[in-house]
Design an enzyme around this catalytic site. Structure first.
Site, mmCIF file in Angstrom:
data_model
loop_
_atom_site.group_PDB
_atom_site.id
_atom_site.type_symbol
_atom_site.label_atom_id
_atom_site.label_comp_id
_atom_site.label_asym_id
_atom_site.label_seq_id
_atom_site.Cartn_x
_atom_site.Cartn_y
_atom_site.Cartn_z
ATOM 1 N N ARG A 49 0.845 -1.202 0.000
ATOM 2 C CA ARG A 49 0.000 0.000 0.000
ATOM 3 C C ARG A 49 0.884 1.257 0.000
ATOM 4 O O ARG A 49 0.641 2.205 -0.738
ATOM 5 C CB ARG A 49 -0.905 -0.006 1.240
ATOM 6 C CG ARG A 49 -1.686 1.273 1.435
ATOM 7 C CD ARG A 49 -2.629 1.227 2.626
ATOM 8 N NE ARG A 49 -1.945 1.469 3.904
ATOM 9 C CZ ARG A 49 -2.569 1.883 5.002
ATOM 10 N NH1 ARG A 49 -3.878 2.071 4.988
ATOM 11 N NH2 ARG A 49 -1.902 2.066 6.120
ATOM 12 N N LYS A 205 -10.024 16.808 21.332
ATOM 13 C CA LYS A 205 -9.707 18.084 20.676
ATOM 14 C C LYS A 205 -9.985 19.258 21.613
ATOM 15 O O LYS A 205 -9.200 20.215 21.680
ATOM 16 C CB LYS A 205 -10.526 18.214 19.390
ATOM 17 C CG LYS A 205 -10.167 17.135 18.354
ATOM 18 C CD LYS A 205 -11.219 17.041 17.259
ATOM 19 C CE LYS A 205 -10.904 15.940 16.252
ATOM 20 N NZ LYS A 205 -12.015 15.627 15.352
ATOM 21 N N GLY A 310 -10.465 14.354 6.370
ATOM 22 C CA GLY A 310 -10.254 14.129 4.939
ATOM 23 C C GLY A 310 -8.788 14.195 4.579
ATOM 24 O O GLY A 310 -7.983 14.783 5.309
HETATM 25 N N1 HSE Z 1 -13.484 11.280 13.158
HETATM 26 C C1 HSE Z 1 -13.286 12.685 13.173
HETATM 27 C C2 HSE Z 1 -14.555 13.403 12.735
HETATM 28 C C3 HSE Z 1 -12.169 13.164 12.289
HETATM 29 O O1 HSE Z 1 -15.554 12.763 12.428
HETATM 30 O O2 HSE Z 1 -14.538 14.612 12.713
HETATM 31 C C4 HSE Z 1 -10.823 12.894 12.877
HETATM 32 O O3 HSE Z 1 -10.714 13.444 14.153
#
Ligand code: HSE
Length: 454
Positions: A49, A205, A310
């Protein structure tokens, strides 16, 4: 000058985006950084990959430690995720004198204190713009652009999966479980969506933003975390009728103590579904997009919006960190931007307040037997607890199907929706327990916190 050499650990969606954007924009990036930046070595357990992603001319290995041991590598990008082997490798890279770029919010929210201390001791940088809100440069904004400010609060839609689900629930009037299945089918939610839908990803976060905003250590274990799994379509509809939208927010606030009210000074750090006025810009952030509102004393309210996940949006943040490190690597470590915005010897010991001490307002929905005096009893309990009511909405009884037997008589059911003004969460907990004990209250009370974000 010889290009700076980068080793990449883990080449999935974000890793290949990073490789592609660096290759595509290399001239532009070199003009900005003052030096070329090249990924020269990639480690991935799936070497086929990795080879397919980077083509020939880049060394591909299955052993991440070979990257860390390579003396030509200046910067290690960690895109493995989680706090298992990723933590070990990040600490080994730091010990080997490598600068580290990571998108790993879980690792830093839980082990950040140890990792940043190790990096400071070794004089290397750990950069993590991609860890919060993907392509939105929110770390840069908080740490540098807003550095003049005393930050007052931050509220963010920082998980795209849950924002997509909530947008669909509102648009289509569907319940959570139905939309989750559809989101998984469309690839908006992972096969195991637990971290997203339970609010854990957003709390990682929020923890990082809180530390940077207030100069406190990262303390994920003190965050209050509630996801969206219990939200019903009815609450989204009622909130709409009252002029609000429901979003999963990561919130962190600095709060002064108030001796008269018996409230302590500290920091609120919480993730939960939240009613916000529909007229706020952030209430209109739909689908998988992210947005963060920051309130600073000098700048006022600022809003940052963009893609929170993304391949190339996240690569945009990873490469911004590579450029920062390239520019700063020859600087005296003491004159670089501190990892958590504040100098390590100037961190604050302000405590993260327990959820019971948080001050906010509330949306309550009570399914009740529609009989004389119910509303008076409910509002009486709130009044006795010192909780002021902002608005009350009672559904027409015929909108709720089915009757309930109270003694010998059948009475219709109805929903009573109450919006309150601010109060301490402990007072609301006590009032809710009393309301729940009323025989006319037929189901567990729904409580959703509310923020005006004014
Ligand atoms: N899984 C997260 C979201 C993105 O859905 O925003 C990566 O932190």
């Amino acid at each position: 000058m010889k290009p700076i050499q980068v080793g990449l650990l883990g080449i999935g969606v974000v890793g290949s985006g990073t490789f592609n954007v660096l290759a595509r924009n290399q001239e532009e990036i070199k003009r900005r950084a003052g030096r070329g930046i090249e990924i020269t070595m990639v480690a991935d357990l799936d070497t086929a990959r990795a080879r397919a992603a980077v083509g020939e001319g880049v060394q591909v290995v299955s052993d991440a430690r070979a990257v860390i041991a390579n003396p030509d590598i200046d910067i290690v990008i960690e895109l493995i995720g989680g706090y298992g082997i990723a933590k070990t490798l990040v600490l080994e890279a730091i010990a080997a004198g490598k600068h580290v770029v990571t998108a790993n919010k879980a690792l830093l929210a839980v082990h950040g204190t140890e990792i940043f201390a190790a990096a400071s001791a070794k004089g290397v940088m750990v950069a993590f713009e991609a860890a919060v809100a993907g392509g939105i440069p929110i770390i840069k904004a908080l740490r540098e652009g807003l550095t003049a400010n005393r930050i007052q609060w931050i509220a963010g839609i920082i998980n795209g999966t849950t924002n997509f689900i909530l947008s669909e629930m509102r648009d289509k009037g569907l319940d959570f479980a139905v939309v989750l299945k559809e989101a998984q089918r469309l690839g908006y939610a992972e096969a195991d969506p637990t971290f997203d839908i339970e609010g854990v990803d957003a709390a990682h976060k929020a923890t990082l933003m809180s530390a940077i905003a207030f100069g406190v250590p990262v303390q994920f274990d003190k965050a209050y975390v509630e996801g969206i799994t219990k939200l019903g379509a009815a609450d989204i509809k009622y909130a709409e009728q009252l002029g609000y939208r429901i979003k999963l927010l990561g919130i962190t606030k600095r709060r002064a103590g108030d001796a008269a009210k018996g409230t302590a000074e500290g920091i609120e750090l919480r993730v939960h579904p939240c009613l916000i006025p529909a007229k706020r810009l952030i209430a209109n952030v739909e689908g998988a997009m992210n947005a963060v509102v920051v309130q600073g004393d000098a700048v006022g309210t600022t809003l940052y919006y963009g893609k929170g996940a993304g391949s190339e949006p996240t690569a945009s943040a990873v490469i911004a960190d590579l450029v920062d490190i390239t520019r700063l690597q020859t600087a005296d470590p003491l004159h670089r931007v501190p990892h958590l915005a504040f100098q390590p010897n100037a961190m604050s010991s302000l405590t993260v307040l327990p959820m019971s001490e948080v001050i906010t307002s509330y949306y309550l929905r009570l399914r009740v037997a529609d009989e004389t005096g119910v509303l008076a009893k409910v509002t009486g309990i709130l009044a006795t607890a010192g909780i002021s009511i902002d608005a009350v909405l009672q559904r027409e009884a015929d909108e709720i199907s089915g009757e309930v037997a109270i003694g010998q008589t059948q009475v219709p059911q109805t929903d009573v929706i109450i919006l309150t003004h601010d109060c301490v969460e402990a007072s609301m907990n006590a009032a809710m327990a009393q309301m729940q004990a009323l025989p006319s209250v037929l189901e567990p009370i729904t409580r959703i916190r509310k923020e005006e974000l004014a």
